[in-house]
Write a protein that holds these residues in place. Structure first.
Motif, PDB file in Angstrom:
ATOM      1  N   UNK A  36       0.725  -1.352   0.106  1.00 16.61           N
ATOM      2  CA  UNK A  36       0.121   0.057  -0.185  1.00 16.61           C
ATOM      3  C   UNK A  36       0.987   1.245   0.103  1.00 16.61           C
ATOM      4  N   UNK A  37       0.532   2.104  -0.960  1.00 19.66           N
ATOM      5  CA  UNK A  37       1.302   3.407  -1.097  1.00 19.66           C
ATOM      6  C   UNK A  37       0.565   4.403  -0.427  1.00 19.66           C
ATOM      7  N   UNK A  38       1.146   5.103   0.637  1.00 21.27           N
ATOM      8  CA  UNK A  38       0.379   6.120   1.300  1.00 21.27           C
ATOM      9  C   UNK A  38      -0.142   5.795   2.726  1.00 21.27           C
ATOM     10  N   UNK A  39       0.678   5.376   3.480  1.00 19.99           N
ATOM     11  CA  UNK A  39       0.271   4.844   4.862  1.00 19.99           C
ATOM     12  C   UNK A  39      -0.216   5.783   5.780  1.00 19.99           C
ATOM     13  N   UNK A  40      -1.281   6.467   5.253  1.00 21.46           N
ATOM     14  CA  UNK A  40      -2.040   7.422   6.437  1.00 21.46           C
ATOM     15  C   UNK A  40      -3.006   6.927   7.100  1.00 21.46           C
ATOM     16  N   UNK A  41      -3.884   7.891   8.004  1.00 20.63           N
ATOM     17  CA  UNK A  41      -4.618   7.478   8.684  1.00 20.63           C
ATOM     18  C   UNK A  41      -5.957   6.666   7.936  1.00 20.63           C
ATOM     19  N   UNK A 137      -1.100  12.299  -7.181  1.00 21.45           N
ATOM     20  CA  UNK A 137      -1.129  11.652  -8.606  1.00 21.45           C
ATOM     21  C   UNK A 137      -0.485  12.550  -9.753  1.00 21.45           C
ATOM     22  N   UNK A 138       0.295  13.595  -9.137  1.00 21.11           N
ATOM     23  CA  UNK A 138       0.871  14.664 -10.059  1.00 21.11           C
ATOM     24  C   UNK A 138       0.405  14.962 -11.518  1.00 21.11           C
ATOM     25  N   UNK A 139      -1.166  15.011 -11.160  1.00 20.95           N
ATOM     26  CA  UNK A 139      -1.822  15.467 -12.577  1.00 20.95           C
ATOM     27  C   UNK A 139      -2.248  16.815 -12.438  1.00 20.95           C
ATOM     28  N   UNK A 140      -2.670  17.163 -13.832  1.00 22.51           N
ATOM     29  CA  UNK A 140      -3.337  18.432 -13.890  1.00 22.51           C
ATOM     30  C   UNK A 140      -4.800  18.246 -13.308  1.00 22.51           C
ATOM     31  N   UNK A 141      -5.421  18.764 -12.385  1.00 28.49           N
ATOM     32  CA  UNK A 141      -6.583  18.517 -11.718  1.00 28.49           C
ATOM     33  C   UNK A 141      -7.838  18.530 -12.768  1.00 28.49           C
ATOM     34  N   UNK A 142      -7.756  19.911 -13.556  1.00 28.94           N
ATOM     35  CA  UNK A 142      -8.740  20.077 -14.573  1.00 28.94           C
ATOM     36  C   UNK A 142      -9.095  19.027 -15.617  1.00 28.94           C
ATOM     37  N   UNK A 143      -7.573  18.575 -16.022  1.00 29.56           N
ATOM     38  CA  UNK A 143      -7.791  17.515 -17.512  1.00 29.56           C
ATOM     39  C   UNK A 143      -7.397  16.211 -16.930  1.00 29.56           C
ATOM     40  N   UNK A 144      -6.868  16.223 -15.815  1.00 32.49           N
ATOM     41  CA  UNK A 144      -6.439  14.704 -15.258  1.00 32.49           C
ATOM     42  C   UNK A 144      -5.255  14.165 -16.163  1.00 32.49           C
ATOM     43  N   UNK A 155      11.777  14.093 -12.265  1.00 28.64           N
ATOM     44  CA  UNK A 155      12.844  13.343 -11.583  1.00 28.64           C
ATOM     45  C   UNK A 155      12.844  11.629 -11.734  1.00 28.64           C
ATOM     46  N   UNK A 156      11.407  11.163 -11.848  1.00 27.10           N
ATOM     47  CA  UNK A 156      11.469   9.713 -12.095  1.00 27.10           C
ATOM     48  C   UNK A 156      11.625   9.273 -13.407  1.00 27.10           C
ATOM     49  N   UNK A 157      11.134  10.221 -14.622  1.00 24.37           N
ATOM     50  CA  UNK A 157      11.410   9.747 -15.687  1.00 24.37           C
ATOM     51  C   UNK A 157      12.888   9.986 -16.184  1.00 24.37           C
ATOM     52  N   UNK A 158      13.647  10.867 -15.507  1.00 23.24           N
ATOM     53  CA  UNK A 158      15.138  10.874 -15.440  1.00 23.24           C
ATOM     54  C   UNK A 158      15.952   9.872 -14.561  1.00 23.24           C
ATOM     55  N   UNK A 159      15.222   9.474 -13.622  1.00 20.07           N
ATOM     56  CA  UNK A 159      15.908   8.336 -12.898  1.00 20.07           C
ATOM     57  C   UNK A 159      14.554   7.123 -12.632  1.00 20.07           C
ATOM     58  N   UNK A 160      14.385   6.377 -13.468  1.00 20.30           N
ATOM     59  CA  UNK A 160      13.157   5.427 -13.511  1.00 20.30           C
ATOM     60  C   UNK A 160      13.644   4.338 -12.161  1.00 20.30           C
ATOM     61  N   UNK A 161      14.913   4.240 -11.952  1.00 16.81           N
ATOM     62  CA  UNK A 161      15.170   3.070 -11.118  1.00 16.81           C
ATOM     63  C   UNK A 161      15.200   3.511  -9.552  1.00 16.81           C
ATOM     64  N   UNK A 162      15.107   4.813  -9.243  1.00 16.67           N
ATOM     65  CA  UNK A 162      15.021   5.414  -7.895  1.00 16.67           C
ATOM     66  C   UNK A 162      13.824   6.062  -7.819  1.00 16.67           C
ATOM     67  N   UNK A 163      12.521   5.887  -7.895  1.00 18.91           N
ATOM     68  CA  UNK A 163      11.570   6.934  -8.145  1.00 18.91           C
ATOM     69  C   UNK A 163      11.194   7.665  -6.831  1.00 18.91           C
ATOM     70  N   UNK A 164      10.332   8.637  -7.115  1.00 16.69           N
ATOM     71  CA  UNK A 164       9.814   9.245  -5.755  1.00 16.69           C
ATOM     72  C   UNK A 164       8.227   9.243  -5.867  1.00 16.69           C
ATOM     73  N   UNK A 165       7.683   9.204  -6.993  1.00 20.74           N
ATOM     74  CA  UNK A 165       6.397   9.494  -7.127  1.00 20.74           C
ATOM     75  C   UNK A 165       5.830   7.978  -7.059  1.00 20.74           C
ATOM     76  N   UNK A 166       4.264   8.128  -6.604  1.00 25.01           N
ATOM     77  CA  UNK A 166       3.724   6.769  -6.596  1.00 25.01           C
ATOM     78  C   UNK A 166       3.587   6.226  -7.982  1.00 25.01           C
ATOM     79  N   UNK A 167       3.355   7.018  -9.072  1.00 22.06           N
ATOM     80  CA  UNK A 167       3.338   6.521 -10.360  1.00 22.06           C
ATOM     81  C   UNK A 167       4.903   6.137 -10.818  1.00 22.06           C
ATOM     82  N   UNK A 168       5.822   6.851 -10.464  1.00 21.97           N
ATOM     83  CA  UNK A 168       7.214   6.228 -10.791  1.00 21.97           C
ATOM     84  C   UNK A 168       7.451   4.696 -10.177  1.00 21.97           C
TER      85      UNK A 168
END
Ligand code: CS2
Length: 499
Positions: A36-41, A137-144, A155-168
């Motif tokens: 699970x990504x995002x271990x919040x309440x 989700x790192x998206x544009x909220x209006x156009x998704x 960052x993740x496109x430049x370093x796909x093996x060491x991602x930061x984002x959920x999508x990466x």
């Protein structure tokens, strides 16, 4: 009050049975079936509680590896207590405590990206679920659409093996599985996005296409991204909550989670592989979750955000307090009945509205309006603006919805009507605040922010006129008075219509 410095853990559960239900299965035998990504309440009060029931029913494939994508605080709190935590279910009638054992491991992605990827690419993992909030989700909220210039995505496109984002992370882990000849995991978004599965699929494919077209084609063909509607109100845990649990247990829980009795999860039956028998724990499995999800985002979340912005301007602090205001509850109820419900196709909307009003009144939750108010730029499109678009298309009135949106614009000036200031928490805070401070025309400057309003709404004179009118009325006579006048005016209009 007994505030022992001992913390709960596997070896200390037995004495707690007098106060709480505890895991009834052997935690040491549980396999890591879900990452699970995002271990919040929210996750800990919702999906983890359903999964706990599946484990308790004897299917031990579904332990959860919880991943925090940013901070270490949840892992720091939970790892020393064997990742156990208390779920406190609160209503006017009292409190029920349950110790959840479904979380097998907690990881902090920036500390151990490889461990996260390996857990996701493990053959025993069948589901990767997410609660990373709208902005995650790192998206544009209006156009998704995926923001390729978002710092994490770039960052993740430049370093796909060491991602930061959920999508990466998802794309990298899927690439690893493909290489290992493993089927993809199911990607299960549990955030309040419109068509959250379809939206996540679009983002994952957009990212994958930039990395490896073959991988993108494989994901498109074999991947699964069910839409899901998730619902449970989970206020932020306070020090007082921790102290209360400690007083009952005579033992500390570093991070208990507070919630209401109500819980709902509607998931589409579109999995790439096995899943827990969640339906036996009360999950509704459907072929199309959209009617539920639309109703929830527009009725519950739309009302929540309206209560938050208007309530804060009027000086309220919590949802139940705003629900004791002279005019707000009726306004919210009418907004749902007259303006929102007619845009929806889910059956039973009258009862749904009544249940929502009841849930908002729960005095035991102390749900802070500021918690709901944050990240408005990411929330408004699906909570209020989609409803406005639907009504404009049908030539229908949008008065109350626009009053709520005008409330958000006023809220962005960071001061209540009484002059108390607060901070703005929003990924677009800088541009929102600059526009809100525009000396010549703040309304126009704000409506021009296309990531929120698109280009259609600021070009619609019906929408712009309504927003302007409510905004200026609020500025002149205050939110409470503006609300009172609007309510009186609409009552007369609607009675005339009915008569
Ligand atoms: C709230 C939601 O914080 C918010 O924006 O509107 O978290 C809400 O409590 C949940 O969606 C309820 O299911």
């Amino acid at each position: 009050m007994n505030t022992s410095s001992q913390f709960i853990n596997n070896g200390k559960l037995q004495p707690l049975v007098a106060h709480a239900s505890i895991p009834c299965y052997d935690r040491s035998l549980v396999a890591p079936g879900i990452v699970h990504l995002g271990l919040g309440a929210f996750h800990r009060a919702h999906q983890a509680a359903y999964t706990e029931a599946a484990l308790a029913a004897g299917d031990l494939r579904w332990g959860i590896v919880g991943v925090s994508l940013r901070q270490a605080d949840t892992r720091d709190a939970l790892a020393p207590q064997d990742n156990l935590y208390t779920l406190a279910i609160r209503s006017e009638q009292g409190e029920r405590l349950q110790i959840i054992g479904a979380l097998s491991k907690s990881l902090v992605a920036p500390e151990s990206p490889l461990a996260v990827l390996e857990a996701m690419a493990d053959a025993r993992c069948h589901i990767v679920s997410l609660t990373v909030t709208e902005k995650g989700y790192c998206y544009d909220p209006a156009s998704r659409s995926l923001m390729l210039d978002h710092p994490d995505i770039a960052h993740d496109l430049a370093n796909p093996a060491a991602p930061r984002s959920a999508i990466g992370y998802i794309v990298r882990a899927l690439a690893m599985r493909r290489q290992k000849n493993l089927p993809p995991f199911t990607v299960l978004s549990c955030d309040n996005l419109p068509a959250n599965g379809v939206t996540t699929r679009g983002l994952v494919l957009a990212f994958a296409e930039k990395v490896d077209a073959g991988l993108a084609a494989w994901i498109a063909q074999h991947g699964a991204f069910p839409n899901a509607m998730v619902d449970r109100i989970v206020p932020k845990t306070t020090e007082e909550d921790r102290a209360r649990v400690a007083a009952v247990f005579g033992m500390q829980d570093a991070w208990p989670v507070m919630t209401e009795a109500f819980t709902q999860w509607v998931v589409e039956d579109k999995f790439a592989g096995p899943r827990p028998a969640w339906e036996q724990a009360g999950v509704t499995i459907v072929s199309d979750a959209q009617p539920y999800e639309h109703a929830k985002l527009r009725m519950l979340n739309g009302s929540h955000s309206s209560l938050a912005y208007l309530g804060i301007l009027m000086g309220h602090t919590t949802v139940d307090q705003a629900m004791r205001d002279d005019n707000l509850p009726q306004f919210i109820s009418d907004m749902m009945e007259v303006e929102i419900a007619p845009t929806l196709s889910r059956p039973g909307l009258d009862q749904y509205r009544a249940e929502l009003l009841q849930r908002f009144r729960n005095p035991a939750l102390k749900h802070q309006l500021h918690q709901i108010a944050m990240d408005g730029s990411q929330k408004l499109p699906q909570r209020l603006l989609g409803t406005i678009r639907a009504r404009l298309d049908a030539g229908l009135e949008i008065q109350r919805l626009c009053f709520a949106v005008a409330g958000w614009l006023r809220y962005l000036a960071c001061s209540t009507d009484a002059g108390d200031s607060y901070a703005l928490s929003d990924p677009l805070a800088a541009s929102l605040q600059a526009a809100a401070a525009d000396v010549s025309d703040p309304v126009l400057a704000l409506l021009k922010i296309s990531a929120v309003f698109g280009t259609d709404l600021p070009a619609d004179p019906r929408f712009v006129a309504q927003i302007r009118m409510h905004y200026h009325q609020m500025a002149e006579i205050g939110t409470a008075m503006a609300l009172q006048e609007l309510t009186a005016e609409l009552d007369v209009m609607e009675q005339q219509h009915a008569g």
